[in-house]
Design a protein around this motif. Structure first.
Motif, PDB file in Angstrom:
ATOM      1  N   GLN A   1       0.823  -1.214   0.000  1.00  0.00           N
ATOM      2  CA  GLN A   1       0.000   0.000   0.000  1.00  0.00           C
ATOM      3  C   GLN A   1       0.859   1.267   0.000  1.00  0.00           C
ATOM      4  O   GLN A   1       1.700   1.462   0.875  1.00  0.00           O
TER       5      GLN A   1
ATOM      6  N   LEU B   1      -2.905   1.079   8.230  1.00  0.00           N
ATOM      7  CA  LEU B   1      -1.873   0.074   8.008  1.00  0.00           C
ATOM      8  C   LEU B   1      -1.742  -0.820   9.230  1.00  0.00           C
ATOM      9  O   LEU B   1      -1.606  -0.341  10.353  1.00  0.00           O
TER      10      LEU B   1
ATOM     11  N   LEU C   1      -2.079  -6.143   5.658  1.00  0.00           N
ATOM     12  CA  LEU C   1      -1.051  -6.297   4.630  1.00  0.00           C
ATOM     13  C   LEU C   1      -0.874  -7.764   4.244  1.00  0.00           C
ATOM     14  O   LEU C   1      -0.692  -8.093   3.065  1.00  0.00           O
TER      15      LEU C   1
END
Length: 245
Positions: A91, A103, A108
């Protein structure tokens, strides 16, 4: 190691260390044109990927602030001789557009699985460097059936695993430290919106400064073969370990 930090701004020391490892990874050439590339729509964003070679798949996960080329330029030509190499940009990194999406390692790791789903890859070896290594650990925890072998390069599964100087530096790092660095040059070369650079840095710095612990119990449950690498010749170990496996 502590002597390295004496008399040196710690945040800049961390950046210099990152650039040093970047030099090590780049020093033996760069990857050629990918056999395929594109964007996988996963978890509300579009994640950029590149595919090289044929054979058993291996997924490469780069470090913080890096791109595919910066992190894996020397490894891809060797690995792709015998393996199907899938390299991902996280990202906001490289070709992948910036997003305000929060995040965290769980998300992820889910992005990585989403790219594998998009490419119809049932299972793969996964190699991660630095931040990418922490994501790789989380991938092993979340998706054990999708993982064959795991390689962790210069990384940890909990923030307390870093030296205290590194942890403190991550908490005080500022965007201006990245001015006139290879990270900025690489970003400008491929980012879909170069005006997001400062926002990207602020987002990443905030993420990097958050303590994390993926759980020793979770790590202990990983049943896939794991290779831990820490050292200046990490790239040679990765190539030797995976080219024919």
């Amino acid at each position: 190691m502590k002597k390295i930090f004496q008399g040196l701004n710690v945040s800049r020391a961390v950046l210099l260390i990152a650039m040093f490892f970047l030099t090590v990874f780049q020093s033996y050439g760069q990857q050629g044109k990918p056999a395929g590339s594109g964007y996988a729509p996963v978890n509300g964003i579009k994640v950029y990927f590149e595919v090289y070679g044929e054979g058993k798949p291996i997924v490469l996960l780069h470090g913080a602030f890096y791109t595919i080329e910066m992190n894996w330029g020397q490894l891809i030509p060797e690995l792709s001789k015998t393996r199907k190499v899938i390299a991902i940009e996280f990202q906001g990194h490289g070709h992948t557009p910036f997003s305000d999406r929060k995040l965290d390692f769980v998300t992820l790791a889910s992005d990585v699985e989403g790219v594998m789903n998009h490419l119809k890859v049932d299972s793969a070896d996964v190699a991660g460097f630095s931040m990418g290594g922490s994501v790789a650990y989380q991938f092993a925890i979340q998706f054990p059936k999708r993982l064959r072998k795991l390689v962790i390069i210069s990384s940890t599964y909990k923030s307390s695993g870093w030296m205290p100087e590194i942890t403190n530096a991550l908490k005080t790092m500022k965007p201006e430290l990245f001015t006139n660095t290879p990270m900025k040059t690489a970003y400008d070369a491929v980012a879909p919106d170069k005006t997001k650079w400062t926002k990207f840095l602020e987002h990443m710095i905030a993420f990097a400064g958050q303590p994390f612990d993926l759980g020793e119990t979770n790590i202990a449950k990983i049943t896939s073969p794991v290779l831990l690498i820490s050292g200046l010749r990490a790239s040679h170990f990765v190539c030797r370990h995976f080219r024919g496996s």
